[in-house]
Structures are given as structure tokens and as C-alpha cells.
Design a protein around this motif. Structure first.
Motif, PDB file in Angstrom:
ATOM      1  N   ALA A 164      57.417  22.322  68.045  1.00 16.71           N
ATOM      2  CA  ALA A 164      58.414  22.647  67.611  1.00 16.71           C
ATOM      3  C   ALA A 164      59.240  21.907  66.652  1.00 16.71           C
ATOM      4  CB  ALA A 164      59.284  23.074  69.003  1.00 16.71           C
ATOM      5  N   ASN A 165      59.509  20.637  66.653  1.00 15.76           N
ATOM      6  CA  ASN A 165      60.059  19.877  65.442  1.00 15.76           C
ATOM      7  C   ASN A 165      59.295  19.863  64.210  1.00 15.76           C
ATOM      8  OD1 ASN A 165      62.007  19.201  67.656  1.00 15.76           O
ATOM      9  ND2 ASN A 165      60.759  17.086  68.270  1.00 15.76           N
ATOM     10  N   ARG A 166      58.010  19.654  64.178  1.00 13.05           N
ATOM     11  CA  ARG A 166      57.148  19.764  63.138  1.00 13.05           C
ATOM     12  C   ARG A 166      57.471  21.170  62.315  1.00 13.05           C
ATOM     13  NH1 ARG A 166      56.231  17.116  58.649  1.00 13.05           N
ATOM     14  NH2 ARG A 166      54.245  17.497  57.866  1.00 13.05           N
ATOM     15  N   LEU A 167      57.315  22.100  63.141  1.00 13.44           N
ATOM     16  CA  LEU A 167      57.410  23.635  62.382  1.00 13.44           C
ATOM     17  C   LEU A 167      58.864  23.849  62.036  1.00 13.44           C
ATOM     18  CD1 LEU A 167      55.942  26.326  62.206  1.00 13.44           C
ATOM     19  CD2 LEU A 167      56.841  26.871  64.424  1.00 13.44           C
TER      20      LEU A 167
ATOM     21  N   VAL B 102      59.792  24.764  58.228  1.00 13.79           N
ATOM     22  CA  VAL B 102      60.228  25.818  57.919  1.00 13.79           C
ATOM     23  C   VAL B 102      61.591  25.555  56.941  1.00 13.79           C
ATOM     24  CG1 VAL B 102      61.536  27.943  58.842  1.00 13.79           C
ATOM     25  CG2 VAL B 102      59.420  27.270  59.766  1.00 13.79           C
ATOM     26  N   SER B 103      62.582  24.448  57.370  1.00 12.14           N
ATOM     27  CA  SER B 103      63.602  24.354  56.651  1.00 12.14           C
ATOM     28  C   SER B 103      63.459  23.843  55.139  1.00 12.14           C
ATOM     29  CB  SER B 103      64.313  23.364  57.413  1.00 12.14           C
ATOM     30  OG  SER B 103      63.554  21.921  57.401  1.00 12.14           O
TER      31      SER B 103
ATOM     32  N   ARG C 118      59.957  30.863  51.685  1.00 10.30           N
ATOM     33  CA  ARG C 118      59.373  31.810  52.472  1.00 10.30           C
ATOM     34  C   ARG C 118      59.273  31.462  53.865  1.00 10.30           C
ATOM     35  NH1 ARG C 118      54.804  33.757  48.124  1.00 10.30           N
ATOM     36  NH2 ARG C 118      56.348  34.921  46.827  1.00 10.30           N
ATOM     37  N   LYS C 119      59.861  32.092  54.578  1.00  7.61           N
ATOM     38  CA  LYS C 119      59.999  31.536  56.203  1.00  7.61           C
ATOM     39  C   LYS C 119      58.944  32.502  57.192  1.00  7.61           C
ATOM     40  CE  LYS C 119      64.342  29.565  55.785  1.00  7.61           C
ATOM     41  NZ  LYS C 119      64.104  28.340  55.311  1.00  7.61           N
ATOM     42  N   THR C 120      57.714  32.681  56.569  1.00  7.69           N
ATOM     43  CA  THR C 120      56.730  33.381  57.142  1.00  7.69           C
ATOM     44  C   THR C 120      55.832  32.308  57.732  1.00  7.69           C
ATOM     45  OG1 THR C 120      57.179  35.238  55.965  1.00  7.69           O
ATOM     46  CG2 THR C 120      55.053  35.364  57.030  1.00  7.69           C
TER      47      THR C 120
ATOM     48  N   SER D 220      62.249  27.986  65.634  1.00 11.51           N
ATOM     49  CA  SER D 220      62.024  26.794  64.861  1.00 11.51           C
ATOM     50  C   SER D 220      62.711  27.448  63.520  1.00 11.51           C
ATOM     51  CB  SER D 220      60.610  26.635  64.578  1.00 11.51           C
ATOM     52  OG  SER D 220      60.233  25.961  65.783  1.00 11.51           O
ATOM     53  N   GLY D 221      62.972  28.771  63.527  1.00 12.44           N
ATOM     54  CA  GLY D 221      63.670  29.126  62.290  1.00 12.44           C
ATOM     55  C   GLY D 221      62.936  30.151  61.371  1.00 12.44           C
TER      56      GLY D 221
END
Length: 157
Positions: free
Chosen positions: A103-106, A110-111, A115-117, A141-142
Motif C-alpha cells: 500500500a505504501n509503495r503503490l 501513484v503520487s 496517469r493514475k491508472t 492508494s490514490g
């Protein structure tokens, strides 16, 4: 009209046995069973429609939507566990520490992207509940979209 006696008297069948006061209940029993069955279906359907989960908004375009993305995760079942390969690392969904690290890495990745896909390449043997876990993880995670890819070409079934 004259009765010649050729036809026997009408028989009451099974209704000639038992108390006359119980006969109306015996006639109503199948209808009561039907009403109880319909009530049970109503109760069950209400429970299933209000269950928690991840809501997917499917687009109106075609069945083969696609998008270019930088974030790719590979999901594979191995024995009794589900492995997620993301960013050259292996994570196990059933272990809380590994799940939190993923979760932290993702969220970090993402940040950093425009493109947040998230593209998820998953084996067909992966349990649907595990896919829902991954989708919920991507959402928290965003990631704005999750794309489950299909197999192109290769060996036919």
C-alpha cells in the motif's frame, strides 16, 4: 333425467379421513409454504443487494477498453497464497506487513505519475475476493482507475 345406477357415487378420496375442522388448513398449507418461500427470497435478496464491496463503473465504450499506464501489477496464486509483483518486488496479500508495504509503495508511485491508472495482470485462478482486495488497495492508494487486462493471443484453451 333418470339415474340408471351405472355410475358409482362420488368418493371423497382422502378427505373422508380426519377431522372436518382441519380440512381448510390442509388445503391452505401449500399456499402458506409458497408465501413463506417468497418471503425468504425477499429477505435474502435484500441482504445481497446491500453488501459492502468495491463498485466498478464500467464505461459505455466497448468491451475492449485500454489505456497506457506506467503502473503494472502482476497477481498470481501460489499454493494457498496470492502474490502481487509490483515494482520489482513480491508482496503477499495475506500477510498484513506485506500488504501495508504494498500500500505504501503503490501510493508513493501513484503520487509520482500523471496517469493514475493501475494495470493488473492476473491469472484466471486468482480468487475474486483477492481481486477486490487489490482494487480496494488501489483506491485507497490514490489510483483513479484499475484496468484488468485480458490475455492476447498465445495458447488457446
Amino acid at each position: 333425467m333418470i339415474a340408471w345406477g351405472w355410475k358409482p357415487e362420488r368418493s371423497e378420496g382422502i378427505w373422508r379421513y380426519g377431522l372436518p375442522a382441519i380440512k381448510p388448513f390442509a388445503v391452505a398449507a401449500p399456499w402458506l409454504s409458497l408465501i413463506i418461500l417468497i418471503l425468504m427470497f425477499h429477505i435474502i435478496s435484500g441482504t445481497l443487494t446491500t453488501a459492502k464491496g468495491v463498485l466498478f463503473d464500467l464505461p459505455d465504450a466497448g468491451i475492449s477498453d485500454g489505456e497506457t499506464t506506467e503502473l503494472v501489477a502482476l497477481v498470481m496464486p501460489v499454493r494457498d497464497e496470492t502474490f502481487v509483483f509490483f515494482d520489482d518486488s513480491r508482496y503477499v496479500l495475506s500477510e498484513p506487513a506485506s500488504y501495508a508495504t504494498l500500500a505504501n509503495r503503490l501510493s508513493e508511485r501513484v503520487s509520482r505519475t500523471d496517469r493514475k491508472t493501475l494495470l493488473v495482470l492476473c491469472d484466471r485462478r486468482v480468487d475474486g475476493g483477492e481481486l477486490m482486495k487489490i482494487t480496494a488497495l488501489a483506491k485507497t492508494s490514490g489510483a483513479e482507475r484499475v484496468l484488468f487486462a485480458e490475455k492476447n493471443g498465445g495458447i488457446e484453451k
